[in-house]
Structures are given as structure tokens and as C-alpha cells.
Design a protein around this motif. Sequence first.
Motif, PDB file in Angstrom:
ATOM      1  N   GLU A   1      47.275 -32.645  30.987  1.00  0.00           N
ATOM      2  CA  GLU A   1      47.751 -33.728  31.833  1.00  0.00           C
ATOM      3  C   GLU A   1      49.139 -34.140  31.353  1.00  0.00           C
ATOM      4  OE1 GLU A   1      44.926 -36.819  31.330  1.00  0.00           O
ATOM      5  OE2 GLU A   1      43.199 -35.535  31.753  1.00  0.00           O
TER       6      GLU A   1
ATOM      7  N   VAL B   1      51.935 -36.807  30.914  1.00  0.00           N
ATOM      8  CA  VAL B   1      52.168 -38.245  30.842  1.00  0.00           C
ATOM      9  C   VAL B   1      53.625 -38.419  30.432  1.00  0.00           C
ATOM     10  CG1 VAL B   1      51.494 -40.420  29.796  1.00  0.00           C
ATOM     11  CG2 VAL B   1      49.775 -38.658  30.207  1.00  0.00           C
TER      12      VAL B   1
ATOM     13  N   GLN C   1      49.077 -34.240  27.434  1.00  0.00           N
ATOM     14  CA  GLN C   1      47.895 -34.646  26.703  1.00  0.00           C
ATOM     15  C   GLN C   1      46.673 -34.025  27.362  1.00  0.00           C
ATOM     16  OE1 GLN C   1      47.623 -38.931  26.894  1.00  0.00           O
ATOM     17  NE2 GLN C   1      46.615 -38.910  28.869  1.00  0.00           N
ATOM     18  N   VAL C   2      45.583 -34.018  26.627  1.00  0.00           N
ATOM     19  CA  VAL C   2      44.354 -33.422  27.124  1.00  0.00           C
ATOM     20  C   VAL C   2      43.195 -34.340  26.768  1.00  0.00           C
ATOM     21  CG1 VAL C   2      44.024 -32.111  24.984  1.00  0.00           C
ATOM     22  CG2 VAL C   2      42.928 -31.338  27.086  1.00  0.00           C
ATOM     23  N   THR C   3      42.232 -34.400  27.647  1.00  0.00           N
ATOM     24  CA  THR C   3      41.023 -35.189  27.415  1.00  0.00           C
ATOM     25  C   THR C   3      39.915 -34.253  26.967  1.00  0.00           C
ATOM     26  OG1 THR C   3      41.676 -36.793  29.100  1.00  0.00           O
ATOM     27  CG2 THR C   3      39.364 -36.779  28.429  1.00  0.00           C
TER      28      THR C   3
ATOM     29  N   ARG D   1      36.120 -33.493  25.911  1.00  0.00           N
ATOM     30  CA  ARG D   1      34.761 -33.996  26.140  1.00  0.00           C
ATOM     31  C   ARG D   1      33.749 -33.052  25.488  1.00  0.00           C
ATOM     32  NH1 ARG D   1      37.485 -35.175  30.925  1.00  0.00           N
ATOM     33  NH2 ARG D   1      37.379 -37.373  31.552  1.00  0.00           N
TER      34      ARG D   1
ATOM     35  N   SER E   1      34.823 -39.445  25.185  1.00  0.00           N
ATOM     36  CA  SER E   1      35.962 -38.599  25.559  1.00  0.00           C
ATOM     37  C   SER E   1      37.161 -39.066  24.746  1.00  0.00           C
ATOM     38  CB  SER E   1      36.252 -38.683  27.055  1.00  0.00           C
ATOM     39  OG  SER E   1      36.591 -40.013  27.422  1.00  0.00           O
ATOM     40  N   TRP E   2      38.001 -38.114  24.351  1.00  0.00           N
ATOM     41  CA  TRP E   2      39.091 -38.434  23.439  1.00  0.00           C
ATOM     42  C   TRP E   2      40.366 -37.776  23.955  1.00  0.00           C
ATOM     43  CZ3 TRP E   2      34.382 -36.324  22.249  1.00  0.00           C
ATOM     44  CH2 TRP E   2      33.474 -37.179  21.634  1.00  0.00           C
ATOM     45  N   LYS E   3      41.442 -38.557  24.017  1.00  0.00           N
ATOM     46  CA  LYS E   3      42.738 -38.057  24.464  1.00  0.00           C
ATOM     47  C   LYS E   3      43.552 -37.624  23.242  1.00  0.00           C
ATOM     48  CE  LYS E   3      43.077 -40.651  28.796  1.00  0.00           C
ATOM     49  NZ  LYS E   3      42.962 -39.420  29.620  1.00  0.00           N
ATOM     50  N   LEU E   4      44.048 -36.387  23.295  1.00  0.00           N
ATOM     51  CA  LEU E   4      44.793 -35.809  22.182  1.00  0.00           C
ATOM     52  C   LEU E   4      46.030 -35.104  22.721  1.00  0.00           C
ATOM     53  CD1 LEU E   4      41.785 -34.255  20.235  1.00  0.00           C
ATOM     54  CD2 LEU E   4      43.041 -36.311  19.595  1.00  0.00           C
TER      55      LEU E   4
ATOM     56  N   ALA F   1      48.546 -32.193  23.726  1.00  0.00           N
ATOM     57  CA  ALA F   1      48.230 -30.862  24.239  1.00  0.00           C
ATOM     58  C   ALA F   1      49.184 -29.788  23.743  1.00  0.00           C
ATOM     59  CB  ALA F   1      48.232 -30.874  25.768  1.00  0.00           C
TER      60      ALA F   1
END
Length: 420
Positions: free
Chosen positions: A118, A120, A125-127, A129, A155-158, A160
Motif C-alpha cells: 500500500e 502512503v 507499507q504492508v498490512t 495478518r 493486524s500489523w502495519k510494517l 514494505a
Amino acid sequence: MTLPVEVLLGLYLGLLTGIVPAFVAGSLGFLVRYFTGVTLPGFGVVVLALSIASVQGGLLGLVEPDIAQSPRLLVAVLVVLMLALYAHNQGDKLGAELPRRLSFTSIRQRTLSADVVELVGTMGQVTVRPAGEIRNMEGYPALSPALRQTLQNGSWKLPADIPLSELEIRLEERLRTDHDLADVDVTIDEQARATIVAAPPSGGLSKRVSEGQRAVSLATLVPTGLARGDEVTVRAGERTVSGTVLSARTEIDAEHAETAADESGDEPSGAAVTDGGEDAPPLDPAAKPTTASAGGVGRVTVSVARRDAKALLEAESPRIRVRSRGTSREFEAFALIRQAGYAIRRVTVGPAGAGDSTVDAVSSGTVTILAIRRHGSETSGRRHGWVFGPGIERRLETGDEMFVAGPEKTIDEFVEGVSG
């Protein structure tokens, strides 16, 4: 014999004698194409297959006058040639498609699929799961249903733009911090699906009590924002006792907790004591240990000296006052650095930053490395611990992470060049 029987016997003899020629033809086709990039000629494959088949047929006793003069020999030869040519074609295709430079490091440093990234702003960034059920770690107790459900629904945003091995390390660190896990192992695939193996918190309260201290729970008015680690003073009658907050929970906190509604009525009122050497009942896994209290009437667990525990136990209405800890030394240091016109940045070395040019920039004194964490290939992509105040004893490599300091304009140019 009739013609159908001869054909069946020919198919049988061709399959029996064609396995070895097909294996040899496929192996040679793969090796020649993989190492030289040239396709082995089909005529050579035919000659090789017939030679091997004739030798194998002689060893098996199949070369006899009645067999050589029968239609079954022609059918067997056709089967052997078809098997050899098919195996050669598959081996040649495999040799063309298989990467010629393959290492364990490149396998570990695989990246995410572009479909799950994704954007931003200018950063990706990536979610992440969970994929499937949260598994228990061997050698540890099983996870509680509440903690398992919390991890399952998380879920965790990190970032990418880092390898999957680094994403796995960062997610492990976050899970340990957020849920106080004793141990955790995470594997992330290209679709940002995480396979999580976790161990529950062990001795959630007793491991935070220092030797010679005791944890005393008090029913009192809890200040808003009180959290674990705060230094407090407890007024017990005519005596004042200093301690450190281990946990704080109020009625409002219990209403917001997912699983505390059924357990809140079981908590005894008044004061209770736990020695630092004994395990206490585990805390609610659904509540994060670092969350500040909402304030109000509730219970606070304080770590105090053993000689002061009795006074707190005998107090009827203890009162808590939070002591000021002053300005953080870390923030003061950062403020002084900013006042001097310097900046501190955290950067991960990219392909453009790996080399001697980065070492020259550091050696010139324009940029100072405060701490570095190496990304070693000898540890299968896993990082070593942070080293503070290091010298550049060897060139930086792709994946190394560091904190650098220098003039703001210079440091921005340095970070842009190193992380590119």
C-alpha cells in the motif's frame, strides 16, 4: 503371435528399457543448457538413447533372434526414443528457467509481492495478518484462549521496502512488546501472511519484582494515566512508603477489557502480597501491560521493600501520590543536539550505500555513526545486536541498520545516498 499382442509386448519392452536412457537424456539436457546455455541436439539424444537401450537390452537378455525379427522390437525402439526426447525437452526447459545464481542469502532476502503493498505518500507499507491458527511453541505452556484470539484477529502495519527476513524480526519484536510473550517465531510469505508460533507470558508479575522486594496490591483511588514503571509514594497512616508501580487497574479499565467482565468479581478487596521469588497469577492477556490507567477507584500493585510490606497491608485507606521523574535524559540529549544544528537519523543501508564510499564519508568526519546493527549472511539473514559508538572496521553491506548524526543538510544527503 497376433499383432495386438506384439504391440503390447513392444510397449512393455520399451518402458522397461527406456527408463535409464530417458533419465540420462534428461540429465544431460539440463546440465548442458544450465551451464552452457546451448540445447543438446536431438540427433545426439537419439543416438545416445539407442546406444544405452541396446546395452541394457543385451544385459536383460532381450536381444534374441525371435525378438529382433518381430514387430515388438520396432514398437520398443519408438517408445524408448519418445521417452528420451520428452525427458531431454523437460531437462532443457528446466535448465533454461532455473536461476544461475542461487544462494541461501538471496532466498532469505525475498521481498513482498507488489499486490499487497500500500502506498502512503511516497512510502510503501504492508498490512501483515496471521495465516491459519496461532500455534503453541514446543516446550512452553499453551496459549490462553483470550491471547490466542487476540493474536488471531490482529493486524500489523510494517514498511514494505525491506526484505521479508527483516519484516519477521520486526513483527517478532512488536509481538513481544505488545503482549509480553515469553518467545515468538514468525514466518511471513510474499502475500504478507504470517505464520505465528508463540509462547505465553511466564510469571507476568513475579518476574518484574526485584530480589528483596515484594509486590503489594492496594485498593485505592488510582490517578488518571498511572502506568507500569511510574514511581509513587504510598501514604499508609503515619508512614510514607516509596515504590514502583507494577500494574494498575480500575473499574473503567475492566469495562473496556475484552475478557475481564467475568473475572472482575473474583478479585479480593483490600491488600494482598506476593514475594518476589514466587509466581503470581498471570495477568489478563488481553490487556496490554503498557497501557495507562483511565483513573478512578481500582487496584494498584506496587513493588516495595520487604520491610515496608507489612505497613501497607495494615493500612485501611492508603493514598497514592505520583512522584516526578524529571525530564528524560534521552530527550535532553536530543534537545542539545538539535540546538547545535545537528540531526539524528535512523537508516537502513541499501544497494547504493554498500561500499567504500560510505566509509569515506564517515571517515571524513561529516557524519558520525552512533550505533550500528549488522545484517550478517552467516546468520541466515538474522541481525546481530546493536553496537554503540562503533568504528568502521569493514565496509557497510546491504541491510545494515544504523543511527547517524551530523549537520542536518549533510545528514539528509547522506541518508538519501545510503538508503538508495
